[in-house]
Scaffold this active site. Structure first.
Site, PDB file in Angstrom:
ATOM      1  N   THR A 162      -4.998  28.428  22.435  1.00  0.00           N
ATOM      2  CA  THR A 162      -3.985  27.265  22.837  1.00  0.00           C
ATOM      3  C   THR A 162      -3.472  26.986  21.593  1.00  0.00           C
ATOM      4  OG1 THR A 162      -5.677  26.869  24.494  1.00  0.00           O
ATOM      5  CG2 THR A 162      -4.192  24.978  23.769  1.00  0.00           C
ATOM      6  N   GLY A 192      -6.434  25.485  33.185  1.00  0.00           N
ATOM      7  CA  GLY A 192      -7.584  25.337  32.434  1.00  0.00           C
ATOM      8  C   GLY A 192      -7.876  23.802  31.751  1.00  0.00           C
ATOM      9  N   GLY A 216     -11.331  27.560  28.721  1.00  0.00           N
ATOM     10  CA  GLY A 216     -11.173  26.449  29.455  1.00  0.00           C
ATOM     11  C   GLY A 216     -12.191  25.796  30.301  1.00  0.00           C
TER      12      GLY A 216
END
Ligand code: GLY
Length: 291
Positions: A162, A192, A216
């Site tokens: 991310t 997520g 996640g």
């Protein structure tokens, strides 16, 4: 208050040849956010500007270059939040390059916090934000990864890679933003941690702001970003709070990931339990970073 910003490009493993590009990408994003802050702009504008740079950068799993789901579709998640506890998020939003901006519109509208799938897409269109073509969004690297996964020759990634940003502006306002393509080989519709306030993203004027990265499903279980903010509220420094959150992630549920934190005094912290997490910060005009 002296403004400051910190960004990350995702916890995980970065191949040696990609390290300079990931480092440079984070530095560009931190500079973009810093320009907003240095011009007297707000923390929300700064984190949105920084995350948009990372969403444009094909090195990162967000926006253009995000991973494909099992159907070969890019579905992105993103969130943005300010210290007044205003938040917006999108989940499983197909083919949108800048989901952080859709999340910002949700925050501004104030009607809902989280929109997903077709509903998120309809809202984006209402705001004049259209999905892009697969050609514009899928990179050679993400297509190659998908093809190897389809052939069973590559294990899905255990972390989300991310991107995110946390900032404090000259008025002491805090904000955090997070954006991702999620974990690879995910089921269509999977959402997520990134768009969920408290899990992948959190900001609170009483303490600070945090953006998490990693697996996640594990991050959601320990409500990782809020965990870090609560450590700040109980008196830990930014680095200590980041380390405590990563220890909670690894120690309680065996999750892999990392986090960036900024406290209400403008101090930054970051921690990870993965081999790498590209990051960059600007404080007092000074750029710092690492992988
Ligand atoms: N941390 C990104 C994800 O698991 O979706």
């Amino acid at each position: 208050m002296k403004p400051a910003i910190i960004v990350h490009g995702g916890a995980g493993f970065v191949d040696g040849e990609r390290i300079p590009r990931c480092r440079e990408g984070c530095e560009q994003a931190a500079r973009a956010g810093w320009e907003v802050l240095a011009a007297g702009g707000g923390a929300l504008d700064a984190v949105e500007a920084a995350v948009r740079v990372l969403e444009d950068d094909p090195e990162f799993n967000a926006g253009r270059g995000a991973v494909l789901n099992r159907d070969g579709v890019i579905e992105v998640d993103a969130a943005i939040m300010d210290g007044a506890l205003r938040a917006g998020g999108v989940g499983a939003l197909p083919w949108v390059r800048h989901p952080v901006t859709v999340a910002r519109r949700i925050l501004e509208r104030g009607e809902h916090i989280l929109l997903v799938g077709g509903g998120a897409l309809a809202f984006a269109r209402e705001c004049g934000i259209e999905p892009e073509s697969p050609e514009a969004m899928v990179t050679v690297r993400s297509r190659a990864r998908f093809e190897l996964e389809c052939a069973g020759r590559l294990a899905p990634s255990a972390t989300g890679d991310t991107v995110g940003a946390c900032a404090i502006d000259a008025g002491g306002q805090l904000a955090a933003a997070t954006s991702t393509g999620g974990i690879s080989w995910k089921r269509p519709g999977r959402v997520g941690d990134s768009p969920l306030p408290g899990a992948g993203n959190y900001a609170d004027h009483l303490a600070g702001a945090a953006s998490a990265t990693g697996h996640g499903e594990s991050i959601i279980r320990v409500v990782m970003a809020k965990f870090a903010i609560d450590r700040l509220r109980s008196g830990l420094g930014a680095d200590e709070a980041a380390r405590a959150a990563v220890d909670e992630l690894g120690g309680r549920v065996g999750g892999e990931g990392g986090i960036i934190v900024i406290d209400r005094a403008g101090r930054i912290g970051h921690a990870r339990n993965t081999p790498c997490m590209p990051w960059a910060s600007v404080q007092g005009g000074e750029l710092a970073g690492g992988v």
